[in-house]
Design a protein around this motif. Structure first.
Motif, PDB file in Angstrom:
ATOM      1  N   ARG A 101       0.832  -1.197   0.000  1.00  0.00           N
ATOM      2  CA  ARG A 101       0.000   0.000   0.000  1.00  0.00           C
ATOM      3  C   ARG A 101       0.880   1.265   0.000  1.00  0.00           C
ATOM      4  O   ARG A 101       0.587   2.246  -0.685  1.00  0.00           O
ATOM      5  N   THR A 102       1.921   1.223   0.816  1.00  0.00           N
ATOM      6  CA  THR A 102       2.842   2.377   0.868  1.00  0.00           C
ATOM      7  C   THR A 102       3.539   2.572  -0.472  1.00  0.00           C
ATOM      8  O   THR A 102       3.670   3.697  -0.967  1.00  0.00           O
ATOM      9  N   PHE A 103       3.978   1.426  -1.051  1.00  0.00           N
ATOM     10  CA  PHE A 103       4.639   1.513  -2.365  1.00  0.00           C
ATOM     11  C   PHE A 103       3.698   2.110  -3.407  1.00  0.00           C
ATOM     12  O   PHE A 103       4.091   2.944  -4.231  1.00  0.00           O
ATOM     13  N   ASN A 104       2.438   1.679  -3.378  1.00  0.00           N
ATOM     14  CA  ASN A 104       1.442   2.170  -4.322  1.00  0.00           C
ATOM     15  C   ASN A 104       1.222   3.671  -4.153  1.00  0.00           C
ATOM     16  O   ASN A 104       1.147   4.417  -5.140  1.00  0.00           O
ATOM     17  N   GLU A 105       1.111   4.105  -2.898  1.00  0.00           N
ATOM     18  CA  GLU A 105       0.913   5.531  -2.645  1.00  0.00           C
ATOM     19  C   GLU A 105       2.100   6.350  -3.157  1.00  0.00           C
ATOM     20  O   GLU A 105       1.930   7.398  -3.797  1.00  0.00           O
ATOM     21  N   MET A 106       3.308   5.889  -2.887  1.00  0.00           N
ATOM     22  CA  MET A 106       4.510   6.599  -3.324  1.00  0.00           C
ATOM     23  C   MET A 106       4.612   6.613  -4.845  1.00  0.00           C
ATOM     24  O   MET A 106       4.939   7.643  -5.451  1.00  0.00           O
ATOM     25  N   HIS A 107       4.299   5.466  -5.454  1.00  0.00           N
ATOM     26  CA  HIS A 107       4.499   5.332  -6.896  1.00  0.00           C
ATOM     27  C   HIS A 107       3.399   6.000  -7.704  1.00  0.00           C
ATOM     28  O   HIS A 107       3.675   6.772  -8.640  1.00  0.00           O
ATOM     29  N   ASN A 108       2.151   5.737  -7.367  1.00  0.00           N
ATOM     30  CA  ASN A 108       1.034   6.190  -8.195  1.00  0.00           C
ATOM     31  C   ASN A 108       0.406   7.501  -7.752  1.00  0.00           C
ATOM     32  O   ASN A 108      -0.347   8.110  -8.513  1.00  0.00           O
ATOM     33  N   GLN A 109       0.704   7.939  -6.525  1.00  0.00           N
ATOM     34  CA  GLN A 109       0.137   9.199  -6.052  1.00  0.00           C
ATOM     35  C   GLN A 109       1.202  10.286  -5.891  1.00  0.00           C
ATOM     36  O   GLN A 109       0.967  11.448  -6.194  1.00  0.00           O
ATOM     37  N   LYS A 110       2.379   9.886  -5.419  1.00  0.00           N
ATOM     38  CA  LYS A 110       3.444  10.861  -5.188  1.00  0.00           C
ATOM     39  C   LYS A 110       4.511  10.850  -6.279  1.00  0.00           C
ATOM     40  O   LYS A 110       5.518  11.549  -6.192  1.00  0.00           O
ATOM     41  N   ASP A 111       4.307   9.998  -7.289  1.00  0.00           N
ATOM     42  CA  ASP A 111       5.141   9.990  -8.497  1.00  0.00           C
ATOM     43  C   ASP A 111       6.583   9.556  -8.249  1.00  0.00           C
ATOM     44  O   ASP A 111       7.497   9.958  -8.957  1.00  0.00           O
ATOM     45  N   PHE A 112       6.829   8.722  -7.252  1.00  0.00           N
ATOM     46  CA  PHE A 112       8.143   8.117  -7.079  1.00  0.00           C
ATOM     47  C   PHE A 112       8.317   7.025  -8.131  1.00  0.00           C
ATOM     48  O   PHE A 112       7.364   6.312  -8.468  1.00  0.00           O
ATOM     49  N   SER A 113       9.536   6.866  -8.629  1.00  0.00           N
ATOM     50  CA  SER A 113       9.809   5.748  -9.533  1.00  0.00           C
ATOM     51  C   SER A 113      10.031   4.482  -8.707  1.00  0.00           C
ATOM     52  O   SER A 113      10.317   4.542  -7.504  1.00  0.00           O
ATOM     53  N   LEU A 114       9.885   3.332  -9.335  1.00  0.00           N
ATOM     54  CA  LEU A 114      10.145   2.069  -8.642  1.00  0.00           C
ATOM     55  C   LEU A 114      11.571   2.039  -8.103  1.00  0.00           C
ATOM     56  O   LEU A 114      11.828   1.532  -7.001  1.00  0.00           O
ATOM     57  N   ARG A 115      12.487   2.595  -8.878  1.00  0.00           N
ATOM     58  CA  ARG A 115      13.878   2.574  -8.454  1.00  0.00           C
ATOM     59  C   ARG A 115      14.114   3.482  -7.249  1.00  0.00           C
ATOM     60  O   ARG A 115      14.882   3.151  -6.344  1.00  0.00           O
ATOM     61  N   GLN A 116      13.450   4.627  -7.213  1.00  0.00           N
ATOM     62  CA  GLN A 116      13.585   5.520  -6.066  1.00  0.00           C
ATOM     63  C   GLN A 116      13.036   4.872  -4.795  1.00  0.00           C
ATOM     64  O   GLN A 116      13.627   4.991  -3.719  1.00  0.00           O
ATOM     65  N   ILE A 117      11.915   4.166  -4.925  1.00  0.00           N
ATOM     66  CA  ILE A 117      11.348   3.462  -3.768  1.00  0.00           C
ATOM     67  C   ILE A 117      12.291   2.357  -3.307  1.00  0.00           C
ATOM     68  O   ILE A 117      12.527   2.172  -2.109  1.00  0.00           O
ATOM     69  N   ALA A 118      12.859   1.640  -4.282  1.00  0.00           N
ATOM     70  CA  ALA A 118      13.765   0.536  -3.951  1.00  0.00           C
ATOM     71  C   ALA A 118      14.982   1.031  -3.182  1.00  0.00           C
ATOM     72  O   ALA A 118      15.432   0.383  -2.227  1.00  0.00           O
TER      73      ALA A 118
END
Length: 352
Positions: free
Chosen positions: A11-28
């Motif tokens: 859920r956190t990953f989804n919020e960061m990626h799809n709402q806050k526009d973080f890339s998968l690599r930035q989250i990783a």
């Protein structure tokens, strides 16, 4: 898949990626894992993910058929770097320039058909602009052109891929070169890089323009060649820009333009007033020694005036009249310097 990540993480990953526009690599990076793990967790719990945060033409470096692509490759050789983070399965390249030169990155980004961000970094109080592109396809294409991670000491000139040296070498000059106009008006141009690269670039320039190749100078692990002299620098500049590039480093091009109007070494002249006819004329200062041969250590405009003055001196019982003394004292009026301009038209300008 990493079992430590649960639904609440997804859920956190989804919020960061799809709402806050973080890339998968930035989250990783934030979670100390790979972008593949983040993607797998999103998929596991039914969340969507974007394949790429920005657009890029991954076929761009399939070939180097245009001079613009060869210019781009030159920038990668000078101020760029390819990277491979095997554990994160992240590959690509970046180019970093001074912030004032960011327009170069904007041009290269446009060539790539990309909308990737150009980020600002501060290093030792200096600000730099950085364009970073992640793509395994582009990374592999660049390897075949001779680039490699940690390239600093191992690059060789990509002869087999360069069809026109001007574009590639112009980018090397823009990235790792210099043009200097010193206070004494001595002009110089040089490029720094690996020994193999600089040996080849030096040879190409000297052969193309029929110039004497200067020696390579070592500084640490880098090597530099330097061409000096107005004529040499002008010839190199005319050659490098003769393909009419759409983009180049403006501040170095401005220096080339200045070369064409910067005076080179010239001659010093003495302005004098003839003691006899009082005409004002001039002669080269290097000929001052000739005055030692004259009776009055003065410069006359002609042998006729000199002879006439001497006869008057004889007729006055070899004594100078007051008028003659004043004329001799006023003989030297001024000293001026004239320099030839770099268009080599043979003309001079006065520098006072």
């Amino acid at each position: 898949m990493n079992s430590k990540f649960k639904l609440e993480h997804a859920r956190t990953f989804n919020e960061m990626h799809n709402q806050k526009d973080f890339s998968l690599r930035q989250i990783a990076i934030l979670y100390g894992t790979s972008h593949g793990t983040i993607k797998s967790n999103l998929e596991k719990y039914g969340f969507k993910w974007r394949s790429r945060k920005y657009t890029v033409n991954e076929e761009f470096f399939n070939s180097l058929e245009t001079l613009e692509k060869q210019y781009f490759l030159g920038w990668l050789y000078s101020d760029g770097c390819v990277f491979a983070y095997e554990n994160k399965r992240y590959y690509g390249f970046f180019i970093k320039v001074q912030e004032r030169d960011q327009y170069i990155l904007e041009y290269l980004r446009e060539l790539l058909g990309s909308n990737a961000n150009i980020n600002i970094e501060s290093v030792d109080g200096r600000r730099y602009s950085k364009l970073s592109i992640g793509s395994k396809k582009i990374y592999n294409d660049l390897l075949k052109y001779g680039l490699m991670p940690r390239k600093t000491h191992f690059l060789s000139y990509p002869d087999q891929h360069i069809t026109d040296h001007r574009a590639f070498i112009l980018a090397l000059l823009d990235g790792d070169g210099f043009i200097t106009i010193r206070k004494n008006k001595m002009l110089s141009l040089g490029i720094t890089g690996t020994r193999e690269m600089m040996t080849r670039v030096n040879t190409i320039i000297s052969n193309e323009l029929n110039l004497a190749a200067p020696k390579l100078m070592k500084s640490g692990n880098s090597y530099t060649f330097t061409y000096t002299g107005t004529r040499n620098v002008q010839k190199i500049g005319e050659w490098l820009y003769s393909w009419n590039p759409k983009m180049f480093l403006g501040r170095k091009r401005d220096l080339f333009e200045k070369v064409y109007t910067t005076p080179k070494y010239g001659k010093k002249f003495i302005v004098f007033k003839c003691p006899k006819c009082r005409e004002i004329n001039e002669f080269e200062k290097r000929n001052m020694y000739m005055l030692k041969n004259y009776k009055f250590k003065s410069k006359f405009c002609s042998l006729s005036c000199s002879g006439s003055f001497y006869r008057e001196y004889q007729l006055n019982n070899y004594e100078l009249t007051t008028e003659m003394k004043v004329a001799l004292e006023e003989n030297i009026v001024n000293s001026i310097t004239r320099y030839k301009l770099t268009d080599f038209d043979g003309g001079f300008i006065d520098i006072n």
